[in-house]
Each structure stands twice: as C-alpha cells, then as structure tokens.
Scaffold this active site. Structure first.
Site, mmCIF file in Angstrom:
data_model
loop_
_atom_site.group_PDB
_atom_site.id
_atom_site.type_symbol
_atom_site.label_atom_id
_atom_site.label_comp_id
_atom_site.label_asym_id
_atom_site.label_seq_id
_atom_site.Cartn_x
_atom_site.Cartn_y
_atom_site.Cartn_z
ATOM 1 N N GLU A 1 65.117 53.628 -57.889
ATOM 2 C CA GLU A 1 63.663 53.830 -58.005
ATOM 3 C C GLU A 1 63.178 54.690 -56.826
ATOM 4 O O GLU A 1 63.663 54.541 -55.715
ATOM 5 C CB GLU A 1 62.975 52.458 -57.967
ATOM 6 C CG GLU A 1 61.463 52.522 -58.154
ATOM 7 C CD GLU A 1 60.803 51.135 -58.119
ATOM 8 O OE1 GLU A 1 61.407 50.186 -57.558
ATOM 9 O OE2 GLU A 1 59.677 51.018 -58.647
ATOM 10 N N LYS B 1 57.033 53.324 -65.715
ATOM 11 C CA LYS B 1 57.090 51.869 -65.433
ATOM 12 C C LYS B 1 55.953 51.152 -66.162
ATOM 13 O O LYS B 1 54.781 51.493 -65.990
ATOM 14 C CB LYS B 1 56.981 51.654 -63.923
ATOM 15 C CG LYS B 1 57.273 50.255 -63.433
ATOM 16 C CD LYS B 1 57.211 50.262 -61.905
ATOM 17 C CE LYS B 1 57.784 49.038 -61.257
ATOM 18 N NZ LYS B 1 57.815 49.182 -59.792
ATOM 19 N N CYS C 1 62.621 48.338 -62.085
ATOM 20 C CA CYS C 1 62.413 47.262 -61.119
ATOM 21 C C CYS C 1 61.637 46.064 -61.676
ATOM 22 O O CYS C 1 62.198 45.256 -62.385
ATOM 23 C CB CYS C 1 61.745 47.857 -59.876
ATOM 24 S SG CYS C 1 62.086 46.866 -58.411
HETATM 25 O O1 LIG Z 1 59.590 42.003 -58.935
HETATM 26 C C1 LIG Z 1 59.918 42.082 -57.751
HETATM 27 O O2 LIG Z 1 60.021 41.111 -57.010
HETATM 28 C C2 LIG Z 1 60.219 43.385 -57.122
HETATM 29 C C3 LIG Z 1 59.696 44.520 -57.893
HETATM 30 C C4 LIG Z 1 59.670 45.783 -57.143
HETATM 31 O O3 LIG Z 1 60.055 45.870 -56.011
HETATM 32 C C5 LIG Z 1 59.199 46.975 -57.833
HETATM 33 O O4 LIG Z 1 58.769 46.876 -58.979
HETATM 34 O O5 LIG Z 1 59.257 48.055 -57.239
#
Ligand SMILES: O=C(O)CCC(=O)C(=O)O
Length: 287
Positions: A50, A121, A164
């Site tokens: 990411e 996303k 993520c």
């Molecule tokens: O859901 C999480 O704890 C981390 C998600 C995250 O870091 C993101 O979406 O960039």
C-alpha cells in the site's frame, strides 16, 4: 481469448522501503521488481505494498497524488511490466481524479503493460483504538472511498483485490470467493500495534472462511517514521498455513501459488457449498 489456468503461479512480494520522495520510491520499487525477476526464474506476478510511493499519512496524500493511468508512477510501472513480461499488482498510490478527489488505488498491470484493473480502497481506515498502544487514523479526512469490488484474471486464475483495512470486512472476501476468486491480495500498511494483534489472524480467517489464498504485502518497517509499518508480508493458504512471511526490513519473498490446494480444500471441506443460503446470504450489487 481464454487462457488455460496455470497450475502453479510463481510470485514475488516486494516489501520495499518508503521515503519522502515519490521518484526515489518508484525507482526503488522498480529495482526491487527487476531484482525479483532476476533472482528467481519463472516469476510471473509481483506485488507491491500500500502507498509504496508515498509515506503513509494523510498530510502527504495530496502532494503525492497522481492521475491514473497517465501519471509518472503508472507510466513507469506499465513499462517495467512489458520489459519483464510480468503481471504486477502495484500496491497502491494516491490517485487524483478530474474533480480533484483523492483515492487510495491499486493498479494491476499485465505483461503487455496494459492496465487490467484498478481498485479504489472501499473501506477507508478510520479507527481510534486505545488498547495495546493505540492507533488513531482518519483516511476519510482526505480520501474518497471506492465504490466497487475488483477482480482480475491472472494466468487464467481469478484474483480479488482489496487494500489493507478492506481485509477486516468478510463480506467483501466472501463476495470474491462466491465470484470464483482463488486468491485475494491486499496491499497493506498495518501499523506495528495492529499488526502484532491482527495481521496473521485476519489473513488466516479470510483464507479459511473463503477457501482461497490470502496475501498481505506491507512496506518495510521504519521505526523513525510517524506511522510505523509492520512489515511481515505474508501469504496464507486455505488451510490457514503461512506459506511465506517476510521479516521487518526491506526484503523480497518468493512464493508459489499451487492452485491444486484450493481444489483439495474444497473437496475435503466444502464449506462454501454447504452454506445455508435458505437462511442467510451475502447480498451485493453486481459489478
Ligand atoms: O485495519 C487496520 O487495523 C489497519 C488498516 C490500515 O492500516 C490501512 O487501512 O491502511
């Protein structure tokens, strides 16, 4: 033209470092991709983390944003895929659209250098967790969420794409499984605190529940950054076995997707077809 699905797909996950300079990050990612292909023969898929070209922080996002696919990063990625004859799930970049809206976007490229998919996303990372060191983040203060799931076909196999925080939503993973995906890939950037608690657990849960491979690819850890990435890029099979796990630093790990394990799992543990759809279901809009 339909492609005969490959039995085994050789892949490399490039856990690259990210600094406060877009062009340096892109050059670094491209040399990691080149090294991966040079190091292991037969690698056909490379995955990046990411925001691999931008430090993870809302204050950086507008400055690092680029149009897709006409921006500098996309043009470089397209070229390297063509040069190396590979598919690339290109982590994410911050995309800016014609209205100036920003998205956290994965681009997916084929060996001709063509863009075959784009995932914005869907679930923005808005949390304010206090336990175990805590983590506060509000992506929605600057980003707009995507509005559709993304499936791409790589060497005849369907891959679902998330980013993520998207991994925390089983409905999205289930939707991918029901649409025939055999792998779900989440370029990611968990922080150390959430990573220690949930990184492996979430991948195992999504993989076991959805009878597919699940992978998360993170940036290398930089303890001096304001947001410290967890590292530990990983691939899990449907049994929940961890097939590969990187350490914390800059590293490329290699892994084979042997798709015969999906057939074995579905035969031995046919939970997807045993679902009581007369009692419950996952509803989703066709995309
Ligand atoms: O859901 C999480 O704890 C981390 C998600 C995250 O870091 C993101 O979406 O960039």
């Amino acid at each position: 033209m339909s492609v005969t699905p490959v039995k085994v797909l050789k892949a490399a996950f490039c856990q690259v470092a990210v600094v406060d300079d877009l062009r340096v990050n892109v050059e670094n990612a491209i040399s990691a991709i080149r090294n991966a292909v040079k190091t292991k023969s037969g690698v056909k898929l490379v995955v990046l983390p990411e925001t691999f070209n931008c430090p993870y922080g809302t204050e950086h996002f507008r400055k690092f944003s680029e149009p897709v696919p006409s921006g500098y990063t996309c043009q470089k990625l397209s070229k390297v895929c063509k040069e190396l004859d590979i598919f690339l799930i290109a982590g994410s970049i911050i995309e800016i659209d014609e209205q100036g809206k920003l998205y956290n976007t994965v681009t997916i490229w084929n060996p001709k250098g063509e863009l075959i998919g784009k995932h914005r996303k869907i679930h923005l990372f808005d949390i304010s967790v206090t336990r175990n060191g805590g983590c506060i983040f509000k992506e929605s203060s600057v980003l707009t969420p995507g509005d559709k799931p993304t499936i791409v076909t790589i060497e005849g196999r369907k891959f679902g794409i998330g980013i993520c925080h998207d991994i925390r939503f089983d409905e999205l993973a289930k939707l991918y499984a029901l649409e025939g995906c055999q792998a779900i890939i989440y370029p990611s950037g968990f922080d150390v605190c959430q990573g220690e608690m949930y990184w492996k657990l979430l991948q195992q849960a999504r993989a076991i529940d959805n009878s597919c491979f699940v992978g998360m690819i993170c940036a290398a850890r930089d303890s001096s950054a304001s947001y410290v990435d967890y590292g530990h890029s990983m691939l899990v099979n449907p049994w929940g076995d961890v097939l590969v796990e990187a350490g914390e630093g800059e590293e490329t790990v290699f892994v084979d997707f042997d798709f015969s394990i999906i057939d074995d799992y579905k035969r031995e543990l046919p939970i997807l077809s045993q679902r009581r759809t007369d009692l419950y279901g996952v509803n989703y809009k066709k995309f």
